[in-house]
Scaffold this active site. Structure first.
Site, mmCIF file in Angstrom:
data_model
loop_
_atom_site.group_PDB
_atom_site.id
_atom_site.type_symbol
_atom_site.label_atom_id
_atom_site.label_comp_id
_atom_site.label_asym_id
_atom_site.label_seq_id
_atom_site.Cartn_x
_atom_site.Cartn_y
_atom_site.Cartn_z
ATOM 1 N N PHE A 1 0.857 -1.187 0.000
ATOM 2 C CA PHE A 1 0.000 0.000 0.000
ATOM 3 C C PHE A 1 0.899 1.246 0.000
ATOM 4 O O PHE A 1 1.830 1.343 0.809
ATOM 5 C CB PHE A 1 -0.887 -0.028 1.248
ATOM 6 C CG PHE A 1 -1.994 0.978 1.230
ATOM 7 C CD1 PHE A 1 -3.197 0.698 0.609
ATOM 8 C CD2 PHE A 1 -1.832 2.211 1.848
ATOM 9 C CE1 PHE A 1 -4.224 1.636 0.604
ATOM 10 C CE2 PHE A 1 -2.860 3.151 1.843
ATOM 11 C CZ PHE A 1 -4.054 2.854 1.220
ATOM 12 N N ASP B 1 2.184 -5.065 8.611
ATOM 13 C CA ASP B 1 0.993 -4.230 8.547
ATOM 14 C C ASP B 1 -0.214 -5.167 8.427
ATOM 15 O O ASP B 1 -0.303 -5.962 7.479
ATOM 16 C CB ASP B 1 1.071 -3.289 7.339
ATOM 17 C CG ASP B 1 -0.065 -2.274 7.338
ATOM 18 O OD1 ASP B 1 -1.163 -2.602 7.849
ATOM 19 O OD2 ASP B 1 0.135 -1.162 6.821
ATOM 20 N N TYR C 1 -10.620 0.895 10.807
ATOM 21 C CA TYR C 1 -11.865 1.176 10.064
ATOM 22 C C TYR C 1 -12.166 0.165 8.965
ATOM 23 O O TYR C 1 -13.146 0.309 8.257
ATOM 24 C CB TYR C 1 -11.861 2.597 9.492
ATOM 25 C CG TYR C 1 -10.642 2.960 8.651
ATOM 26 C CD1 TYR C 1 -10.532 2.522 7.333
ATOM 27 C CD2 TYR C 1 -9.631 3.750 9.170
ATOM 28 C CE1 TYR C 1 -9.432 2.853 6.574
ATOM 29 C CE2 TYR C 1 -8.521 4.091 8.419
ATOM 30 C CZ TYR C 1 -8.418 3.637 7.121
ATOM 31 O OH TYR C 1 -7.326 3.959 6.370
ATOM 32 N N LYS C 2 -11.322 -0.848 8.793
ATOM 33 C CA LYS C 2 -11.594 -1.861 7.759
ATOM 34 C C LYS C 2 -12.377 -3.002 8.411
ATOM 35 O O LYS C 2 -13.530 -2.805 8.777
ATOM 36 C CB LYS C 2 -10.287 -2.289 7.103
ATOM 37 C CG LYS C 2 -9.703 -1.149 6.262
ATOM 38 C CD LYS C 2 -8.327 -1.439 5.707
ATOM 39 C CE LYS C 2 -7.834 -0.228 4.891
ATOM 40 N NZ LYS C 2 -6.384 -0.255 4.682
ATOM 41 N N ARG D 1 -12.377 -5.152 -7.023
ATOM 42 C CA ARG D 1 -11.970 -5.680 -5.712
ATOM 43 C C ARG D 1 -13.219 -5.918 -4.869
ATOM 44 O O ARG D 1 -14.049 -5.022 -4.719
ATOM 45 C CB ARG D 1 -11.065 -4.640 -5.066
ATOM 46 C CG ARG D 1 -10.218 -5.151 -3.942
ATOM 47 C CD ARG D 1 -9.262 -4.065 -3.491
ATOM 48 N NE ARG D 1 -9.971 -2.992 -2.792
ATOM 49 C CZ ARG D 1 -9.506 -2.369 -1.707
ATOM 50 N NH1 ARG D 1 -8.337 -2.687 -1.209
ATOM 51 N NH2 ARG D 1 -10.197 -1.416 -1.137
#
Ligand SMILES: *Cc1c(COP(=O)(O)O)cnc(C)c1O
Length: 427
Positions: free
Chosen positions: A129, A198, A223-224, A386
């Site tokens: 990312f 991560d 928040y995921k 995705r």
């Protein structure tokens, strides 16, 4: 292929089915983007209202003590700990993933500088990312280190004697490919490097065992899959053997051993508390705290092992349904092998579809109530569709219907409609 009747039977037997009622999802929406922003747990709005009206409105400044606001980052950390194989007291919920990565990478470089002074390289994947790479790049610039980017297949040969830190995202945000955390951590240690993980696409999505894997440091996102709400605080973990060795560079007063002594000199708190910096967003932390209670309910129904079993069943079902209903139109980007896959499925259009149609296909699906997302390709990688699969609230019927909608978008050529090619700021 699995039929709608089969899916109804699977839903009827699903031990995790009661968890869906803990979420507030709009009618008619099949939400396949919980890997970008988790859905709203039903209990959160009332909890947030209570924190605002009672704890802040009535309790005022006394709430730092009376409502235990001051300890909230560590209490929330303790709720995250069992999801990632950390012990109580080893995790703190604070700041953002980007900021926490800066702290742990910096600590790891300091440890390497002391234990192995010749090692001045951070290795990561080019497909990581971007914020992770930007943070590492900035830190390397400050400390005179080098960031070396590799392709996933180069990992075994990348751990050369100059490597201080291997910085990896456990589940790749684009492809959904998952590393073997224990094997990679062991390989890094055998080569004399530290490893920073991560967990943005892992925490709450797949079982993680940081202590079991002997990892060195980890960060992750609130928040995921943890459903803490937009911009929810992230989390940070350091192995007990490292946690007290260095100050993290953002040595603010919340990481001080005695913040209310107001002394001019910094003395770090012991343990993970020193990874805090300044005053935390209590309303947002309270939302995350409440959202995490869903995982306590999940624990009574089989916990992360049961979530993983269902996640693999949902992703297998989606892959099989897309291949049956849209033959030849997509290539699977996500690895098929269970051990190499997180909780998402990524597709890329084949040449059977017009070039550049991935974005419009996603938009046409969203118009049908199937919310996934699009990630643009570049010279190295193709555009992808995705789809994140959150076993907390998705049903088998949802998954089959998503694939049917995808077939219909293609058959009816909805992706050619101009309204679906309009790009928004956030994809
Ligand atoms: C989502 C994500 C982030 C987000 O970082 P923020 O600081 O919350 O913006 C970072 N790293 C990875 C791998 C991610 O998937």
């Amino acid at each position: 292929m699995t039929s709608l009747t089969d899916c109804q039977a699977l839903d009827a037997q699903d031990p995790l089915a009661p968890l869906r009622a803990l979420f507030s999802l709009p009618d008619g929406v099949i939400y396949l983007d919980g890997n970008s922003l988790g859905a709203l747990p039903r209990a959160v709005p009332a909890r947030v209202a209570e924190v605002v009206a009672r704890e802040w409105g009535q309790g005022l400044v006394q709430s730092w003590n009376a409502a235990h606001w001051f300890e909230l980052p560590r209490r929330v950390g303790d709720k995250i700990a069992p999801l990632i194989g950390a012990a109580p007291g080893e995790v703190v919920a604070t700041d953002t993933t980007s900021i926490n990565l800066y702290k742990v990478l910096s600590a790891a470089l300091n440890i390497a500088a002391q234990d192995a002074p010749g090692r001045r390289v951070i290795v990561s994947e080019r497909s990581n990312f971007p914020t992770d790479l930007y943070i590492a790049e900035a830190l390397c610039r400050q400390q005179g280190c080098t960031l070396r980017l590799i392709e996933p297949h180069e990992l075994p040969t990348s751990l050369t004697p100059d490597v201080a830190v291997l910085m990896l995202t456990h589940v790749n945000y684009r492809t959904g490919a998952m590393h073997d955390m224990a094997a990679v951590s062991a390989a890094a240690h055998a080569a004399g490097a530290l490893v920073v993980w991560d967990l943005a696409h892992s925490a709450g999505a797949v079982p993680v065992d940081l202590n079991g894997a002997g990892a060195d440091f980890a960060v992750g996102c609130g928040y995921k899959y943890l459903n803490g709400g937009p911009g929810a605080p992230a989390f940070v973990w350091a192995h007990a053997r490292h946690v007290d060795r260095f100050w993290q560079p953002l040595a603010g007063w919340w990481g001080h051993a005695d913040p209310f002594a107001f002394t001019p000199g910094y003395r770090p708190a012991s343990g993970i508390t020193r990874y805090q910096c300044g005053t935390q967003p209590i309303v947002a932390l309270s939302a995350l705290d409440c959202a995490l209670d869903v995982f306590a309910d999940a624990e009574t129904l089989g916990g992360m092992a049961a979530l993983r079993t269902k996640s693999l069943a949902l992703t297998d079902l989606f892959v099989a349904a897309v291949e049956a209903l849209c033959p030849g139109q997509f290539d699977l980007v996500t690895p098929r092998a269970h051990a190499q896959r997180g909780s998402q499925v990524c597709l890329t259009p084949t040449t059977a579809l017009p070039q550049g149609s991935a974005y419009a296909i996603v938009q046409a699906l969203i118009a049908r109530g199937v919310v996934g997302d699009f990630r643009a390709g570049d010279a190295r990688q193709s555009d992808i569709l995705r789809f994140g699969f959150t076993p907390l609230y998705l049903t088998y019927q949802n998954v089959l219907m998503s694939a049917q909608h995808l077939r219909d978008v293609l058959q009816k050529q909805e992706y050619l409609e101009p309204r679906f090619t309009q790009r928004h700021a956030v994809t």
